[in-house]
Design a protein around this motif. Structure first.
Motif, PDB file in Angstrom:
ATOM      1  N   GLU A 232       0.841  -1.194   0.000  1.00 11.93           N
ATOM      2  CA  GLU A 232       0.000   0.000   0.000  1.00 11.93           C
ATOM      3  C   GLU A 232       0.879   1.248   0.000  1.00 11.93           C
ATOM      4  O   GLU A 232       0.603   2.228  -0.691  1.00 11.93           O
TER       5      GLU A 232
ATOM      6  N   VAL B  93       0.662   4.151  -2.759  1.00  8.80           N
ATOM      7  CA  VAL B  93       0.310   5.523  -2.383  1.00  8.80           C
ATOM      8  C   VAL B  93       1.464   6.473  -2.756  1.00  8.80           C
ATOM      9  O   VAL B  93       1.235   7.580  -3.267  1.00  8.80           O
TER      10      VAL B  93
ATOM     11  N   LYS C  39      -2.616  14.750  -0.940  1.00  6.97           N
ATOM     12  CA  LYS C  39      -2.943  14.723   0.491  1.00  6.97           C
ATOM     13  C   LYS C  39      -2.884  13.312   1.064  1.00  6.97           C
ATOM     14  O   LYS C  39      -3.186  13.095   2.231  1.00  6.97           O
ATOM     15  N   MET C  40      -2.547  12.352   0.219  1.00  5.27           N
ATOM     16  CA  MET C  40      -2.377  10.982   0.721  1.00  5.27           C
ATOM     17  C   MET C  40      -1.058  10.894   1.484  1.00  5.27           C
ATOM     18  O   MET C  40      -0.061  11.515   1.091  1.00  5.27           O
ATOM     19  N   ILE C  41      -1.068  10.118   2.555  1.00  3.44           N
ATOM     20  CA  ILE C  41       0.117  10.064   3.418  1.00  3.44           C
ATOM     21  C   ILE C  41       0.687   8.633   3.374  1.00  3.44           C
ATOM     22  O   ILE C  41       0.179   7.748   4.065  1.00  3.44           O
TER      23      ILE C  41
ATOM     24  N   GLU D 234       1.396   6.624   6.559  1.00  2.82           N
ATOM     25  CA  GLU D 234       0.237   6.094   7.300  1.00  2.82           C
ATOM     26  C   GLU D 234      -0.146   4.696   6.807  1.00  2.82           C
ATOM     27  O   GLU D 234      -0.800   3.937   7.509  1.00  2.82           O
ATOM     28  N   ALA D 235       0.235   4.398   5.554  1.00  2.00           N
ATOM     29  CA  ALA D 235      -0.093   3.070   5.003  1.00  2.00           C
ATOM     30  C   ALA D 235       0.864   1.999   5.512  1.00  2.00           C
ATOM     31  O   ALA D 235       0.540   0.819   5.534  1.00  2.00           O
TER      32      ALA D 235
ATOM     33  N   GLN E 163     -10.022  -2.415   1.954  1.00  2.00           N
ATOM     34  CA  GLN E 163      -8.892  -1.909   2.734  1.00  2.00           C
ATOM     35  C   GLN E 163      -9.156  -2.034   4.229  1.00  2.00           C
ATOM     36  O   GLN E 163     -10.235  -1.688   4.699  1.00  2.00           O
TER      37      GLN E 163
ATOM     38  N   ASP F  66      -7.315  -0.393   6.342  1.00  2.00           N
ATOM     39  CA  ASP F  66      -6.833   0.849   6.929  1.00  2.00           C
ATOM     40  C   ASP F  66      -6.994   1.968   5.898  1.00  2.00           C
ATOM     41  O   ASP F  66      -6.580   1.801   4.746  1.00  2.00           O
TER      42      ASP F  66
ATOM     43  N   ASP G 265      -6.193   5.262   6.866  1.00  2.00           N
ATOM     44  CA  ASP G 265      -5.529   6.423   7.455  1.00  2.00           C
ATOM     45  C   ASP G 265      -4.718   7.226   6.437  1.00  2.00           C
ATOM     46  O   ASP G 265      -4.538   8.428   6.596  1.00  2.00           O
ATOM     47  N   PHE G 266      -4.225   6.515   5.409  1.00  2.00           N
ATOM     48  CA  PHE G 266      -3.364   7.212   4.458  1.00  2.00           C
ATOM     49  C   PHE G 266      -4.136   8.138   3.525  1.00  2.00           C
ATOM     50  O   PHE G 266      -3.559   8.921   2.806  1.00  2.00           O
ATOM     51  N   LEU G 267      -5.481   8.022   3.533  1.00  3.37           N
ATOM     52  CA  LEU G 267      -6.284   8.887   2.664  1.00  3.37           C
ATOM     53  C   LEU G 267      -6.560  10.203   3.382  1.00  3.37           C
ATOM     54  O   LEU G 267      -7.481  10.302   4.190  1.00  3.37           O
ATOM     55  N   GLY G 268      -5.766  11.215   3.093  1.00  2.00           N
ATOM     56  CA  GLY G 268      -5.956  12.509   3.759  1.00  2.00           C
ATOM     57  C   GLY G 268      -7.165  13.247   3.215  1.00  2.00           C
ATOM     58  O   GLY G 268      -7.707  14.138   3.867  1.00  2.00           O
ATOM     59  N   ASP G 269      -7.579  12.902   2.009  1.00  2.88           N
ATOM     60  CA  ASP G 269      -8.668  13.620   1.347  1.00  2.88           C
ATOM     61  C   ASP G 269      -9.402  12.622   0.461  1.00  2.88           C
ATOM     62  O   ASP G 269      -8.769  11.860  -0.261  1.00  2.88           O
TER      63      ASP G 269
END
Lengths: 429, 149
Positions: free
Chosen positions: A80, A84, A214-216, A219-220, B65, B67, B69-73
């Protein structure tokens, strides 16, 4: 003669049932193996000992070792994280995202199991497409097709390669010298063709393309420490793959040792880890080995070998090209694993009657690898993305797959055939 | 004590002939989460609720999924509006089977059904199968707990 007829009938029935998808392919292989051994004992052409001896443990060991490594990497969120990060790198521009996701999936599936890579990358691809407000179809189809194509390049990239490498004693380096250059040309050509075929979808830059920024990625990644450790071990295994023939190690020893080291280092819950190992795939292989071992012992393959022996005498390069296309055609409609397992003893038989098998091994690698792109059922990766796409607003249909996958298969097989023709001596080495 | 003692009696429902737009309007107007869909005899033939309509905006691919969390928007999804064609479709196209409970049912029995079927509200029917009320997990849960204090 009855043994030949019966064993051929059992094999064809297995292929037919696998093709129909009415029964799970592993069940078909296991049942086929049981019937083949039963028939063999009854008619006296095949015994339990023969069946055990027909199983290629080197292939199974290599697959199991790599599966354990991937099973340890899977829960860390590494795949992931990669998807991302790739999305961010593309800045949400469709063409960039298309090329980058296809490239990343290919590189991962060159060294790791194709199916696992797709299973983990495709859902994130769908999410990214939803966030962008575009259809996931171009990305999903290209990920499957490009990873199928890229997987042909390495010994561990594709199950048929593992089988052929083990049977023909081809090393990791042999694949890099013979298959990688062909795959590089085919991959670039396939990418260009896919960009053309999906030009309409990829032309529109979505309004929300900034949303991917804006994806981090961090965090994945749930478990950075484990991910790093397993990646280092996989890197070590790949380094040893390069040297395995020099050090006189089998690829399965390298993979299983790497898996053992990873298990010692990570100390995971064994129940959870072994749940992620695809035992059904290993059983599918075992069943098929036993089925094909039965046809081999019955003498059915000798008939085919004597027929092919006559055909191969005119132009060896043309015979190889013919093999690429026949195997590709078969792989498009039936799983390429049974085709490969069945053809291995045939090529071994041709070697015994004095025909150089080396170019035929490469023809089999290209045919089995590239053929799977043509249809939705041609490769496991195709089936997976098609199933996942059913959860989106634009499910991938079989007809759409043929419109996109068949041209890719025709193009890659044509390129492979041309290179095979012009560099025949290189493949005959 | 049974479910009849804690259910809401003033229950809103839509006929099977209603459109998606009509059902959504009622959910919004009455600020509720679930609507029983009833036939001509006021018998539940299904249910539709927030989750059945919000899945237009949040496709089931999200369930793939573990998780997010990685989707900020959520980007384009935040601005999703269903088309007029979807809104004009009959509500029966999107309804789920109705899991109902008889009004004489015990509270813990009804609550366990809701847990089992992942329901937050459950239509209540009489001996003729006609809709007489609706009970939420909260309605049932607090009634059980009230006896403990």
């Amino acid at each position: 003669m009855l043994a030949i007829l019966l064993s051929s009938l059992i094999f064809i029935a297995c292929l037919g049932l696998i093709f129909s998808e009415k029964i799970n392919r592993t069940i078909v292989a296991m049942a086929g193996a049981a019937v083949m051994v039963g028939a063999g004992k009854l008619l006296g052409f095949y015994s339990e000992q023969d069946a055990i001896a027909s199983i290629d443990w080197n292939t199974l060991g290599l697959l199991l070792g790599m599966m354990v490594l991937v099973a340890l990497l899977e829960p860390t969120g590494f795949f992931e994280y990669v998807a991302v990060s790739t999305a961010r790198l593309s800045k949400g521009i469709p063409i960039r995202l298309f090329v980058l996701l296809g490239g990343v999936t290919t590189v991962l599936s060159m060294f790791l199991d194709n199916v696992t890579t797709i299973v983990l990358i495709a859902p994130v691809t769908i999410l990214i497409s939803e966030v962008l407000g575009t259809s996931a179809t171009p990305y999903l189809i290209s990920e499957a097709l490009l990873s199928n194509t890229g997987g042909v390049a390495t010994l561990v990239g594709d199950p048929p390669n593992v089988l052929i490498g083990s049977a023909a004693n081809l090393s990791f380096t042999d694949f890099l010298v013979h298959a990688l250059p062909v795959v590089l040309v085919c991959w670039v050509a396939a990418l260009a063709l896919l960009l053309f075929l999906f030009r309409k979808e990829l032309r529109i830059v979505p309004e929300n393309h900034e949303a991917v920024m804006k994806m981090i990625p961090s965090e994945a990644l749930n478990d950075r420490r484990t991910a790093m450790r397993v990646l280092v071990i996989i890197g070590g295994a790949i380094a040893l793959f390069f040297l395995h023939s020099l050090l006189d190690l089998t690829p399965s020893y390298v993979a299983l040792s790497a898996a053992a080291v990873a298990l010692i280092v990570v100390r995971p819950s064994m129940d959870e880890t072994f749940k992620n190992v695809e035992w059904n795939v290993l059983l599918f292989f075992i069943g098929l080995f036993v089925v094909v071992g039965g046809i081999d012992k019955s003498g059915a393959l000798d008939l085919l070998i004597s027929l092919l022996e006559k055909g191969s005498t005119f132009i060896p390069a043309l015979f190889g090209i013919l093999l690429i296309w026949i195997v590709a055609g078969l792989s498009a409609v039936v799983d390429n694993v049974p085709i490969t397992i069945a053809l291995i003893p045939v090529i071994e038989g041709l070697a015994e009657v004095g025909i150089n098998p080396t170019p035929l091994w490469w023809a089999l690698v290209f045919g089995a690898g590239f053929g799977g792109c043509a249809t939705i059922i041609g490769a496991s990766a195709n089936i997976i993305v098609a199933i996942l796409s059913e959860k989106t607003r634009n499910p991938i249909t079989s007809a759409l797959w043929i419109r996109r996958g068949l041209p890719v298969m025709l193009l890659t097989c044509t390129i492979a055939s041309l290179i095979f023709w012009f560099a025949y001596n290189h493949f005959a080495d | 004590m049974n479910i009849h003692d804690c259910m809401k009696i003033n229950v809103f429902s839509v006929p099977a002939t209603a459109t998606v737009r009509e059902a959504i309007s009622l959910l919004v107007l009455k600020h509720i989460g679930l609507l029983p869909v009833v036939d001509g005899n006021h018998r539940p033939v299904g249910v539709v609720g927030l989750r059945d309509f919000l899945k237009f905006a949040l496709p089931s691919s999200f369930s793939l999924q573990d998780d997010l969390d990685f989707l900020g928007d959520f980007g384009a999804l935040e601005h999703y509006r269903p088309t007029d064609a979807i809104l004009a479709k009959p509500v029966t196209d999107f309804m789920r089977p109705a899991t109902t409970v008889h009004e004489d049912s015990g509270l813990l029995r009804a609550y366990s059904f809701m847990l089992l079927h992942d329901l937050h509200d459950m239509p209540v029917v009489d001996e003729h199968g006609q809709l007489t009320g609706i009970a939420s997990r909260v309605d049932i849960g607090v009634t059980i707990l009230a006896d403990w204090v």
